[in-house]
Design an enzyme around this catalytic site. Structure first.
Site, PDB file in Angstrom:
ATOM      1  N   ASP A  68       0.834  -1.204   0.000  1.00 43.76           N
ATOM      2  CA  ASP A  68       0.000   0.000   0.000  1.00 43.76           C
ATOM      3  C   ASP A  68       0.875   1.263   0.000  1.00 43.76           C
ATOM      4  O   ASP A  68       2.072   1.221   0.347  1.00 43.76           O
ATOM      5  CB  ASP A  68      -0.883  -0.038   1.257  1.00 43.76           C
ATOM      6  CG  ASP A  68      -2.191   0.706   1.081  1.00 43.76           C
ATOM      7  OD1 ASP A  68      -2.333   1.460   0.112  1.00 43.76           O
ATOM      8  OD2 ASP A  68      -3.072   0.532   1.950  1.00 43.76           O
ATOM      9  N   ASP A 123     -10.459   2.203  -3.502  1.00 42.44           N
ATOM     10  CA  ASP A 123     -11.013   1.996  -2.159  1.00 42.44           C
ATOM     11  C   ASP A 123     -12.524   2.067  -2.197  1.00 42.44           C
ATOM     12  O   ASP A 123     -13.185   1.757  -1.208  1.00 42.44           O
ATOM     13  CB  ASP A 123     -10.496   3.081  -1.195  1.00 42.44           C
ATOM     14  CG  ASP A 123      -9.213   2.645  -0.515  1.00 42.44           C
ATOM     15  OD1 ASP A 123      -8.778   1.508  -0.749  1.00 42.44           O
ATOM     16  OD2 ASP A 123      -8.647   3.450   0.254  1.00 42.44           O
TER      17      ASP A 123
HETATM   18  C1  DGJ Z   1      -5.775   1.951   1.891  1.00 40.51           C
HETATM   19  C2  DGJ Z   1      -6.131   0.725   1.115  1.00 40.51           C
HETATM   20  O1  DGJ Z   1      -6.561   1.035  -0.163  1.00 40.51           O
HETATM   21  C3  DGJ Z   1      -7.187  -0.048   1.896  1.00 40.51           C
HETATM   22  O2  DGJ Z   1      -7.615  -1.160   1.135  1.00 40.51           O
HETATM   23  C4  DGJ Z   1      -6.596  -0.466   3.199  1.00 40.51           C
HETATM   24  O3  DGJ Z   1      -5.537  -1.353   2.976  1.00 40.51           O
HETATM   25  C5  DGJ Z   1      -6.112   0.754   3.978  1.00 40.51           C
HETATM   26  N1  DGJ Z   1      -5.241   1.575   3.177  1.00 40.51           N
HETATM   27  C6  DGJ Z   1      -5.406   0.356   5.229  1.00 40.51           C
HETATM   28  O4  DGJ Z   1      -4.846   1.414   5.871  1.00 40.51           O
END
Ligand code: DGJ
Length: 730
Positions: free
Chosen positions: A478, A548
């Protein structure tokens, strides 16, 4: 495929699968662009460059007022000696001057394709897959050399381009601008397509007329970004999904970029793309070189669908690498939207067990398993398991998952550091920052300075120790904020503006090292969803968390827009709960399933609180996806109805042999008095007979593609329909 040099007329003719690209050396070694488009067998100079005396266009040769760099199509335009349009490169000499003059010096043509040191790039499987032309230009006054590198592929309508600068002189040269490619079209009948958005709203399609002057998309955020993608296409006014010309440019790079068009007063269009020159420079000491990222240029005469197919085919076979390139991807269950930071081993084990019962194959433990990470205020950088939440360490969860015959994946955000972390307390200067200023935070975190080798090595070591000590088969990588306060305490003042590109080189070095060291781990990249969904990342990690935003209706546009360049196998796509956490919408589980099945399938919700009916439907979805995933992940993807134009969307996937296909239709809002809707499938074999697996009806491919079938009317919002067809063997 061939690259031909006509030495008499000094013309290079690059021939790809169905495309030609032609360059000519003119006058005293200037490089001019002659043509790019549909393939031609022999170029005999039918449309030579027009030399015209135009007012205010300066002349290198005082005796020839018809020759000006301002009015000819330049192949890699310079600044300072006549061309007033946007240059492709610019350098500063020790005397402060920024004028250079590159002329043809030499060229070579060879089979295959070179790798680009430290950078992601497409590759060949066989030396005869592609042919490469390198044209070296030289400014003899200062010893600057620029080698323009072009590759044409046998099986793709693609030309890849990049540039290598080399300082062959005795003085320091400072690159202020070093774009990967520039193309001058002697044509202005275009519209521009780009992809734009934001967090949870990625890859919207913008289409606008080209107008006089400069139009630009860019990123100066330290990442390719969800705001604008490093992609630009020129299309004709009448170009559609299936018809018309498309010229497109996609940068294989994950950092700051610019992509521009410039329409001049004489009906010529310049397009260029590369590293964003804003806040960039690179010191080239004698004998040093600088390699730009690669740009993938495609030509299509059959609309956007053909452009996408070219990118999909090229990226799945000649960009993505490693064991998972040709392997079906596991159906995963991720705990993020189920628990966020609030979990313990018992809760996680219940989710894993429920996942197993429903047929899922991989469990992914998301953010919150390390340091003291109970919210986003701390611990990034301290990659040590939190023994309060997980007293028996990751081992307990990994072993439990394995005992159920599932695989285990883990979330990291390696590029970041929390101020409240042991790593920051012991290395406060390891973040990007400038002297005497407190750096700006984003999501309460700072960005590690990956331009520093010791920071990269620290990350390689700390991640390696977790990955070697636990049976982890998947990593979610991430990256949740953009760069500010860009500066490195390890670089001298004259190299500070190299920081963002050095960061990218550091990141690519880490990714190359870790993915080579752990070839059995499937890496998925993520940047708060699709914030860094680009071709550079796909070279290291063959799939990306698309957004997201897991709302099925928002995802129609997000996945449709993403598919312009990136294939469905690369798009992480999960079923989440309803009402949806990002937009609050209530949608049927069936529709959520169909949207997520249109990509790299998974779930991201609390499986322990599902009703009996929901569990039964999820079991069914999983077993169907297992049957169709070969077609979804390795077949050909066709967009049929656009959610950007309509209150509905549709697409279909056809197996490589064309013997099977799967189609999805989505209706957004229910409307009164609508017409009878028909779906015409794409990419089938016209002569095959296909059987509808639901109704057993049999239709020929030509009928399904041209007459189509009626979409059942349902008086509800947010509904979907899936069709599966298989060939009937005579
Ligand atoms: C952003 C990601 O896109 C989410 O899926 C998740 O992993 C969060 N970060 C966790 O902090």
């Amino acid at each position: 495929m061939a690259i031909i040099f006509d030495s008499k007329n000094r013309i290079f003719h690059l021939q790809g699968k169905n495309t030609s690209y032609i360059i000519q050396i003119i006058r005293d070694g200037y490089l001019a662009h002659l043509y790019w488009g549909a393939k031609i067998k022999h170029y005999n100079g039918s449309n030579p460059i027009a030399f015209i005396d135009r007012g205010f266009s300066p002349n290198p040769d005082p005796l020839d007022r018809t020759f000006s760099l301002d009015t000819i199509p330049c192949e890699y335009p310079a600044y300072g000696n006549g061309d007033f349009r946007i240059p492709a490169y610019q350098l500063q000499l020790e005397n402060g001057s920024t004028v250079t003059d590159l002329r043809y010096k030499s060229h070579k043509i060879y089979s295959g394709k070179p790798t680009l040191e430290g950078l992601p790039c497409t590759y060949t499987l066989d030396i005869n897959d592609a042919e490469t032309l390198e044209i070296t230009l030289e400014d003899t006054l200062i010893g600057l050399r620029a080698t323009l590198i072009y590759t044409v592929f046998n099986n793709f309508n693609v030309i890849s381009r990049s540039v290598r600068f080399y300082n062959n002189g005795n003085e320091d040269l400072k690159l202020l601008r070093a774009l990967s490619a520039s193309v001058d079209f002697r044509d202005n009948e275009f519209e521009i397509i780009t992809l734009y958005g934001s967090h949870t709203n990625e890859k919207n399609i913008a289409r606008r007329p080209i107008v006089s002057g400069i139009q630009m998309v860019d990123s100066c955020r330290g990442a390719s970004s969800p705001q604008q993608a490093p992609f630009l296409a020129l299309v004709r006014k009448n170009t559609t999904e299936d018809t018309g010309e498309v010229y497109s440019f996609n940068l294989v790079y994950s950092g700051n970029f610019t992509a521009q068009t410039q329409l001049d007063p004489y009906g010529n269009t310049r397009v260029n793309i590369g590293i964003n020159p804003f806040d960039f420079s690179w010191l080239l000491e004698p004998n040093e070189s600088f390699q730009t990222p690669e740009v993938i240029m495609t030509y299509s005469s059959n609309g956007l669908g053909e452009m996408s197919k070219t990118y999909h085919d090229l990226y799945t076979t000649r960009l993505c690498r490693g064991k998972f390139k040709n392997k079906v991807r596991p159906i995963l269950i991720n705990n993020w939207e189920a628990t966020y930071f609030d979990f313990n081993a018992e809760k996680i084990k219940k989710i894993i067990k429920a996942g197993k019962e429903l047929g899922m194959e991989l469990f992914v433990l998301d953010d919150g398993w390390f340091g003291k990470r109970n919210n986003d205020l701390s611990s990034l950088g301290d990659w040590i398991v939190d023994k309060v939440k997980l007293p028996n360490g990751l081992e307990e969860l990994v072993d439990y998952t394995a005992s159920l015959g599932m695989e285990f994946g883990l979330w990291f955000e390696p590029e970041m550091i929390s101020e409240n972390s042991d790593l920051f307390r012991s290395n406060p200067d390891w973040c990007l920052h400038v002297p005497n200023r407190k750096p700006t935070v984003g999501r309460n975190q700072l960005v590690l300075d990956l331009s520093r080798k010791e920071v990269c090595d620290y990350l390689i070591d700390s991640l390696s120790s977790i990955l070697s000590n636990n049976k982890i088969t998947y990593v979610k990588w991430d990256m949740n904020r953009h760069m500010t306060d860009i500066g490195s305490s390890a670089l001298p003042s004259e190299r500070q503006r190299e920081t963002t590109h050095r960061y990218m080189l550091g990141l690519y070095y880490i990714l190359e090292t870790l993915t080579s060291k752990f070839p059995n781990i499937l890496f998925e990249s993520c940047s708060s969803g699709g914030g860094r969904f680009d071709a550079g990342m796909l070279y290291y990690m063959p799939q990306t968390w698309t957004s997201d935003n897991t709302d099925a209706i928002c995802r129609l546009k997000i996945q449709y827009g993403t598919s312009l360049v990136y294939p469905p196998i690369t798009m992480g796509s999960h079923v989440s709960t309803s009402p949806n956490h990002q937009v609050g919408r209530i949608t049927p589980l069936e529709t959520r399933g169909h949207v997520a099945m249109s990509g790299n399938f998974g779930y991201e919700l609390d499986l322990t609180s599902l009703s009996y009916e929901e569990k039964e439907l999820i079991k069914e979805q999983i077993s169907v996806y297992k049957e169709i995933r070969n077609i979804i992940q390795f077949g050909t993807f066709h967009r049929v109805l656009s959610p950007f134009d309509l209150n509905e969307a549709a697409w279909n996937f056809v197996s490589k042999t064309q013997e099977e296909f799967v189609a999805f239709y989505f209706k957004i809002l229910s409307e009164p008095g609508t017409s009878i809707r028909i779906i015409k499938f794409k990419g089938l074999n016209a002569d095959f007979l296909y059987k509808n697996l639901e109704t057993s009806e049999i239709f020929a491919g030509d009928e399904l593609m041209n007459v189509g079938i009626t979409i059942p009317r349902v008086k509800k919002d947010f509904i979907s329909k899936m069709w599966r067809f298989k060939v009937i063997k005579p």
